[in-house]
Scaffold this motif. Structure first.
Motif, PDB file in Angstrom:
ATOM      1  N   ILE A 162     -13.206   5.033   6.341  1.00 54.76           N
ATOM      2  CA  ILE A 162     -12.420   3.885   6.778  1.00 54.76           C
ATOM      3  C   ILE A 162     -12.059   3.976   8.257  1.00 54.76           C
ATOM      4  CG2 ILE A 162     -10.189   4.926   6.181  1.00 54.76           C
ATOM      5  CD1 ILE A 162     -11.212   1.212   5.783  1.00 54.76           C
ATOM      6  N   LEU A 163     -12.236   5.161   8.857  1.00 55.14           N
ATOM      7  CA  LEU A 163     -11.814   5.376  10.241  1.00 55.14           C
ATOM      8  C   LEU A 163     -12.966   5.345  11.242  1.00 55.14           C
ATOM      9  CD1 LEU A 163      -9.337   8.361   9.646  1.00 55.14           C
ATOM     10  CD2 LEU A 163      -8.824   5.904   9.625  1.00 55.14           C
TER      11      LEU A 163
ATOM     12  N   GLY B 254      -6.564   3.904   5.666  1.00 58.61           N
ATOM     13  CA  GLY B 254      -6.692   2.601   6.304  1.00 58.61           C
ATOM     14  C   GLY B 254      -5.349   1.980   6.642  1.00 58.61           C
ATOM     15  N   THR B 255      -4.394   2.114   5.727  1.00 57.85           N
ATOM     16  CA  THR B 255      -3.067   1.536   5.958  1.00 57.85           C
ATOM     17  C   THR B 255      -2.367   2.225   7.127  1.00 57.85           C
ATOM     18  OG1 THR B 255      -2.853   0.993   3.612  1.00 57.85           O
ATOM     19  CG2 THR B 255      -0.826   1.025   4.929  1.00 57.85           C
ATOM     20  N   ILE B 256      -2.377   3.561   7.130  1.00 63.17           N
ATOM     21  CA  ILE B 256      -1.736   4.298   8.229  1.00 63.17           C
ATOM     22  C   ILE B 256      -2.449   4.020   9.541  1.00 63.17           C
ATOM     23  CG2 ILE B 256      -1.225   6.598   9.140  1.00 63.17           C
ATOM     24  CD1 ILE B 256      -0.885   7.536   6.253  1.00 63.17           C
ATOM     25  N   SER B 257      -3.777   3.968   9.500  1.00 67.62           N
ATOM     26  CA  SER B 257      -4.548   3.697  10.711  1.00 67.62           C
ATOM     27  C   SER B 257      -4.244   2.312  11.272  1.00 67.62           C
ATOM     28  CB  SER B 257      -6.040   3.836  10.418  1.00 67.62           C
ATOM     29  OG  SER B 257      -6.819   3.537  11.557  1.00 67.62           O
ATOM     30  N   ALA B 258      -4.083   1.330  10.376  1.00 61.10           N
ATOM     31  CA  ALA B 258      -3.820  -0.041  10.828  1.00 61.10           C
ATOM     32  C   ALA B 258      -2.507  -0.137  11.591  1.00 61.10           C
ATOM     33  CB  ALA B 258      -3.806  -0.976   9.626  1.00 61.10           C
ATOM     34  N   TYR B 259      -1.532   0.695  11.234  1.00 59.73           N
ATOM     35  CA  TYR B 259      -0.208   0.624  11.864  1.00 59.73           C
ATOM     36  C   TYR B 259       0.016   1.693  12.933  1.00 59.73           C
ATOM     37  CZ  TYR B 259       1.180  -2.739   8.286  1.00 59.73           C
ATOM     38  OH  TYR B 259       1.261  -3.858   7.481  1.00 59.73           O
ATOM     39  N   TYR B 260      -0.558   2.888  12.722  1.00 63.74           N
ATOM     40  CA  TYR B 260      -0.237   4.000  13.618  1.00 63.74           C
ATOM     41  C   TYR B 260      -1.463   4.654  14.261  1.00 63.74           C
ATOM     42  CZ  TYR B 260       4.161   3.577  11.081  1.00 63.74           C
ATOM     43  OH  TYR B 260       5.313   3.086  10.519  1.00 63.74           O
ATOM     44  N   GLY B 261      -2.664   4.225  13.892  1.00 62.41           N
ATOM     45  CA  GLY B 261      -3.864   4.785  14.488  1.00 62.41           C
ATOM     46  C   GLY B 261      -4.524   5.836  13.616  1.00 62.41           C
ATOM     47  N   TRP B 262      -5.793   6.102  13.890  1.00 65.29           N
ATOM     48  CA  TRP B 262      -6.581   6.998  13.044  1.00 65.29           C
ATOM     49  C   TRP B 262      -6.107   8.444  13.108  1.00 65.29           C
ATOM     50  CZ3 TRP B 262      -9.430  11.173  14.829  1.00 65.29           C
ATOM     51  CH2 TRP B 262      -9.687  11.233  16.201  1.00 65.29           C
TER      52      TRP B 262
ATOM     53  N   ALA C 252     -24.175   8.175   0.974  1.00 61.15           N
ATOM     54  CA  ALA C 252     -24.633   7.277   2.038  1.00 61.15           C
ATOM     55  C   ALA C 252     -23.945   5.914   1.947  1.00 61.15           C
ATOM     56  CB  ALA C 252     -26.151   7.111   1.957  1.00 61.15           C
ATOM     57  N   LEU C 253     -23.925   5.346   0.738  1.00 59.94           N
ATOM     58  CA  LEU C 253     -23.387   3.992   0.568  1.00 59.94           C
ATOM     59  C   LEU C 253     -21.868   3.957   0.677  1.00 59.94           C
ATOM     60  CD1 LEU C 253     -25.653   2.602  -2.317  1.00 59.94           C
ATOM     61  CD2 LEU C 253     -26.101   2.749   0.143  1.00 59.94           C
ATOM     62  N   THR C 254     -21.178   4.928   0.070  1.00 62.48           N
ATOM     63  CA  THR C 254     -19.714   4.922   0.137  1.00 62.48           C
ATOM     64  C   THR C 254     -19.205   5.375   1.496  1.00 62.48           C
ATOM     65  OG1 THR C 254     -19.595   7.173  -0.794  1.00 62.48           O
ATOM     66  CG2 THR C 254     -19.464   5.331  -2.342  1.00 62.48           C
ATOM     67  N   GLY C 255     -19.924   6.312   2.126  1.00 64.06           N
ATOM     68  CA  GLY C 255     -19.495   6.788   3.431  1.00 64.06           C
ATOM     69  C   GLY C 255     -19.544   5.714   4.507  1.00 64.06           C
ATOM     70  N   TRP C 256     -20.484   4.786   4.367  1.00 61.10           N
ATOM     71  CA  TRP C 256     -20.620   3.703   5.335  1.00 61.10           C
ATOM     72  C   TRP C 256     -20.171   2.348   4.795  1.00 61.10           C
ATOM     73  CZ3 TRP C 256     -21.891   4.049  10.432  1.00 61.10           C
ATOM     74  CH2 TRP C 256     -22.399   5.277  10.886  1.00 61.10           C
ATOM     75  N   GLY C 257     -19.716   2.333   3.518  1.00 62.16           N
ATOM     76  CA  GLY C 257     -19.322   1.062   2.915  1.00 62.16           C
ATOM     77  C   GLY C 257     -18.256   0.305   3.684  1.00 62.16           C
ATOM     78  N   PRO C 258     -17.108   0.925   3.999  1.00 57.08           N
ATOM     79  CA  PRO C 258     -16.075   0.191   4.754  1.00 57.08           C
ATOM     80  C   PRO C 258     -16.569  -0.326   6.101  1.00 57.08           C
ATOM     81  CG  PRO C 258     -15.146   2.169   3.774  1.00 57.08           C
ATOM     82  CD  PRO C 258     -16.637   2.244   3.575  1.00 57.08           C
TER      83      PRO C 258
END
Length: 439
Positions: A46-47, A171-179, A253-259
């Protein structure tokens, strides 16, 4: 008089009885540990876009971070750790490993360039090498063959929960405070969990739940070479390892790049993926994992353990067209529905696969067989899968632009029938073995 007092005194609980009484707690803590393992491993999914923009990385570099750089150390160190686990206290090994990888995950948040992040990810891989082989061995000792697939399915929920909550929390923490804060927040709680693992996980006697447990205790510990040879010489085991390896390559492969795919091709935000899509897919994955384990235990009682491998082949065949369809549509809602249906059937393979492998393994080599399986799975599946997607995406970029990732994912998804063949073949061989007259 002493005889009377001894007769009326409460009977002391044996170590075996204590281990079996507390096996649900042990399974729960091992599952939670696996959850943290997978969450710390997969949080990058997600990051990736935020890290790419911050550190100015290519898709190939991102693929190395999520794939080969982590998998090389995670997989190869699993073998020596498994040898220790076949000789030493497995609970202590798991607790120490959990502490190491959690600390290294937190350190990822301090990275200032690709090299820093690469070294921290290698540290995560080194720590996580000490988790799964001893955990598989403990679970196999606590649960008899007819209940082992269900127990392994519960343990394997760590994959679904870790991937799902890693995206939700990260994803939630990243959206508000960064990766960076996302990495720190995911890593620190694992250190606390390590204390609980050390205090409450049971270390059972080896072979406790097997009918041949007494015979299993006799003799010297087989060598590493004998461990590899014993697995290679069993055709059913070879096909199971090939099936789960190919499945893992495609899955990682698919889940690692899915987001990242949802962001680039569907235009979704990190917050939408973390707060809406990931929870839905996680619930479906839980249903698949638990339900798949229950179905696997049922088919084993009804037809024999060979039917578990056949069940995986059938479920993956049902999931295949939906998995491919995700990369052929432009509407995000349709894509998510297709992905959800594919997960419902495709995510039930881990519990039955590892239960079958542990059932085939000599009791003294259970941790080693688990480590060999994980070595192949992670060097090829985790090592090559996400890295291959990054390389293919960069190669296809001149022709397809921002849609290059879509076609890279589609190419890898099309390899699913190869994995289905190996599960089908393993089932055939296991059935022949079960039906063969005893000599």
């Amino acid at each position: 008089m002493p005889d009377i007092a001894q007769a009326i005194a409460p009977r002391q609980e044996t170590d075996d009885e204590r281990a079996l009484r507390r096996r649900s707690l042990t399974l729960g803590l091992l599952t939670l540990t696996y959850f943290f393992s997978y969450m710390d491993r997969q949080i990058l999914a997600i990051l990736l876009e935020d890290i790419k923009a911050d550190l100015l990385l290519s898709d190939t570099q991102l693929g190395l971070l999520t794939g080969f750089a982590f998998a090389l150390f995670y997989a190869t160190l699993g073998i020596p750790v498994a040898r220790l686990a076949d000789r030493m206290n497995r609970r202590n090994i798991i607790a120490a490993a959990l502490t190491i990888w959690s600390a290294m995950t937190a350190l990822c948040g301090l990275a200032q360039n690709f090299t820093h992040l690469l070294l921290a990810r290698i540290g995560v891989g080194i720590g996580e090498a000490g988790s799964s082989p001893p955990s598989h061995s403990i679970i196999a000792d606590l649960y008899p063959p007819e209940k082992r697939a269900g127990a392994m399915a519960i343990y394997s929920l760590g994959v679904t929960l870790g991937a799902g909550l890693g995206i939700i929390i990260g994803g939630t923490i990243s959206a508000y405070y960064g990766w960076r804060w996302a990495m720190v927040s995911i890593g620190i709680p694992g250190i606390v969990l390590a204390i609980f693992v050390r205090l409450f996980v049971v270390e059972p006697r080896r072979g406790l739940s097997d009918a041949n447990q007494l015979a299993a205790q006799a003799g010297d510990m087989p060598s590493l070479r004998e461990g590899f040879a014993s697995m290679w010489q069993m055709p059913a085991a070879r096909h199971l390892v090939l099936g789960v390896t190919l499945t893992s390559l495609i899955g990682y492969a698919l889940t690692g790049w899915g987001p990242t795919y949802y962001q680039r091709s569907f235009g979704l935000s990190v917050a939408q993926i973390a707060m809406v899509i990931a929870p839905i897919l996680m619930v479906i994955g839980i249903i698949s994992g638990v339900g798949g384990g229950k179905v696997a235990d049922w088919v084993a009682r009804r037809w024999g353990t060979w039917a578990q491998s056949a069940m995986v082949a059938v479920f993956k065949l049902i999931a295949f067209p939906f998995a491919v369809g995700i990369y052929l549509v432009d509407d995000p809602t349709t894509g998510i529905i297709l992905y959800g249906i594919s997960i419902l059937f495709a995510s039930s393979y881990l519990g039955p696969t590892f239960a079958l492998i542990q059932g085939l393994a000599p009791v003294k080599l259970r941790a080693l067989w688990a480590a060999i399986t994980l070595l192949v799975i992670n060097l090829i599946g985790l090592g090559i899968g996400p890295t291959l997607i990054g390389v293919l995406s960069d190669l296809l970029q001149p022709r397809f632009g921002e849609e290059s990732l879509r076609y890279a994912l589609l190419i890898v998804a099309m390899a699913t029938p190869w994995a289905i063949f190996h599960y089908w073949r393993a089932g055939v061989l296991l059935k022949r073995r079960d039906e063969a007259p005893a000599s």
